[in-house]
Enzyme design. Structure first.
Site, PDB file in Angstrom:
ATOM      1  CG  ASN A   1       5.776  -0.658   0.761  1.00 50.85           C
ATOM      2  OD1 ASN A   1       6.084  -0.116   1.830  1.00 50.85           O
ATOM      3  ND2 ASN A   1       5.873  -0.027  -0.422  1.00 50.85           N
ATOM      4  CB  SER A   2       1.803  -0.547   4.833  1.00 55.84           C
ATOM      5  OG  SER A   2       1.632   0.425   5.843  1.00 55.84           O
ATOM      6  CG  MET A   3       8.018  -1.497   3.838  1.00 55.92           C
ATOM      7  SD  MET A   3       7.729  -3.272   3.914  1.00 55.92           S
ATOM      8  CE  MET A   3       9.285  -3.819   4.586  1.00 55.92           C
ATOM      9  N   GLY A   4       6.371   1.101   7.203  1.00 60.99           N
ATOM     10  CA  GLY A   4       6.360   1.879   8.440  1.00 60.99           C
ATOM     11  C   GLY A   4       7.735   2.294   8.936  1.00 60.99           C
TER      12      GLY A   4
ATOM     13  CB  CYS B 240       7.547   8.023   4.847  1.00 60.10           C
ATOM     14  SG  CYS B 240       7.150   6.334   5.324  1.00 60.10           S
TER      15      CYS B 240
ATOM     16  CE  LYS C 242      13.479   0.892   5.598  1.00 60.33           C
ATOM     17  NZ  LYS C 242      12.729   2.163   5.602  1.00 60.33           N
TER      18      LYS C 242
ATOM     19  N   GLY D 274       9.129   2.176 -11.080  1.00 63.74           N
ATOM     20  CA  GLY D 274       8.835   1.330 -12.231  1.00 63.74           C
ATOM     21  C   GLY D 274      10.037   0.967 -13.083  1.00 63.74           C
TER      22      GLY D 274
ATOM     23  N   GLY E 158      13.470  -0.082  -6.871  1.00 65.25           N
ATOM     24  CA  GLY E 158      12.820  -0.552  -5.656  1.00 65.25           C
ATOM     25  C   GLY E 158      12.220  -1.930  -5.803  1.00 65.25           C
TER      26      GLY E 158
END
Length: 314
Positions: A70-73, A133, A46, A253, A274
């Site tokens: 997604n918006s994991m942050g 990011c 990560k 993709g 991913g």
């Protein structure tokens, strides 16, 4: 004839070119160990910040018919957690699947400080600096600030002597491909990773008349089938513009053997998965390996090097 997926990357030999994309199935030691035991050829941690981060509020990931938003942050266990893991792995494992170490400081100074610690550490593997990011509120993507990108890399290579790659955002203009490639070609980079998710998309649930993730009022990074043409374009654009010593990792993709074949045909050497990994779990690597071999066999290719980068134009 049986197709062979063996891949050489930065002097290391891998059983196949498949990896996880940083951010998926790599938060904890347990998840990293599952990747180690999987059919993935290699794997990556990560993206680490100096201190542990909880990330954005949930729900922050949503599967769609054509991929994900997604918006994991940047949730992560902190830099030292992953440094300990990769150094320990290096000392105790000899399976040829040494993990890549992804880092993503929240500022230029934090990136420099993190890389200085890696340079002084016992870690001898590959580091990936995430310049892209799109999901941290208030933090723009460094990869879209060309001057900042060059400044960071200039500062980094004043002291960093270990293998370093950069993860890039998607670019959409030929002028930007040219500008970024000219910057990257000034440095002894090991590779570029194309691409991170397409930033700040919006998915609407018509039934509830609502967005589907909580952070940033529903705006998030788009992945999966949606972004494959953009990812392929970036892989090809940088493969044809960068010095041959700078390799390309294809990300975006990849959910089938054909998707993998297309990335390799465009010039990628390694492939990161991913959305498909998030949805399917680590068994996805065994399926992708099987499907890529089938595509290659049907086309009469025995090795990846026979067709990698050989995309035809009309």
């Amino acid at each position: 004839m049986t197709a062979v997926l063996k891949t050489e990357f930065l002097g290391q030999k891998y059983e196949n070119p498949f990896m996880n994309a940083s951010g998926v199935h790599c938060l904890t030691v347990n998840e990293l160990d599952e990747l180690k035991r999987s059919k993935a050829g290699a794997f990556i941690t990560k993206s680490a910040t100096t201190l542990e981060r909880a990330g954005n509020p949930e729900p922050r990931y949503y599967a769609t018919a054509l991929g994900s938003i997604n918006s994991m942050g940047l949730p992560n266990k902190g830099f030292q957690y992953y440094l300990d893991y990769v150094v320990d792995y290096q000392k105790n494992d000899s399976d040829g699947k040494a993990p890549f170490f992804s880092v993503a400081g929240m500022s230029r100074d934090e990136n420099i400080n993190i890389l200085k610690i890696i340079q002084r550490s016992d870690f001898q593997g590959v580091t990936e600096l995430n310049l892209s990011c799109p999901n941290v509120p208030g933090k723009p993507q460094v990869g879209y600030d060309f001057q900042m990108t060059e400044q960071i890399l200039t500062q980094v290579f004043e002291f960093f002597r270990k293998p370093l790659g950069v993860k890039l955002p998607p670019y959409f203009d030929f002028a930007h491909f040219d500008i970024v490639a000219n910057i990257l070609n000034k440095f002894p980079l090991a590779y570029v990773n194309c691409v991170n998710s397409v930033g700040n998309g919006l998915y609407v649930d018509a039934a509830s008349e609502s967005v589907v993730i909580k952070p940033k009022n529903g705006f998030g990074g788009i992945g999966g089938d949606y972004i494959k043409p953009t990812a392929l374009a970036n892989v090809r654009a940088f493969y044809t513009r960068l010095n041959p010593t700078i390799k390309v990792i294809g990300t975006g993709g990849i959910a089938s053997g054909q998707d993998a074949f297309e990335h390799l045909l465009c010039g990628a050497t390694m492939l990161q998965v991913g959305t498909a990994l998030y949805e399917e779990g680590i068994s996805v690597f065994e399926r992708l390996e099987k499907e890529l071999k089938e595509v290659m066999t049907q086309k009469g290719y025995k090795t990846i090097e026979e067709f990698r980068g050989q995309l035809r134009t009309l």
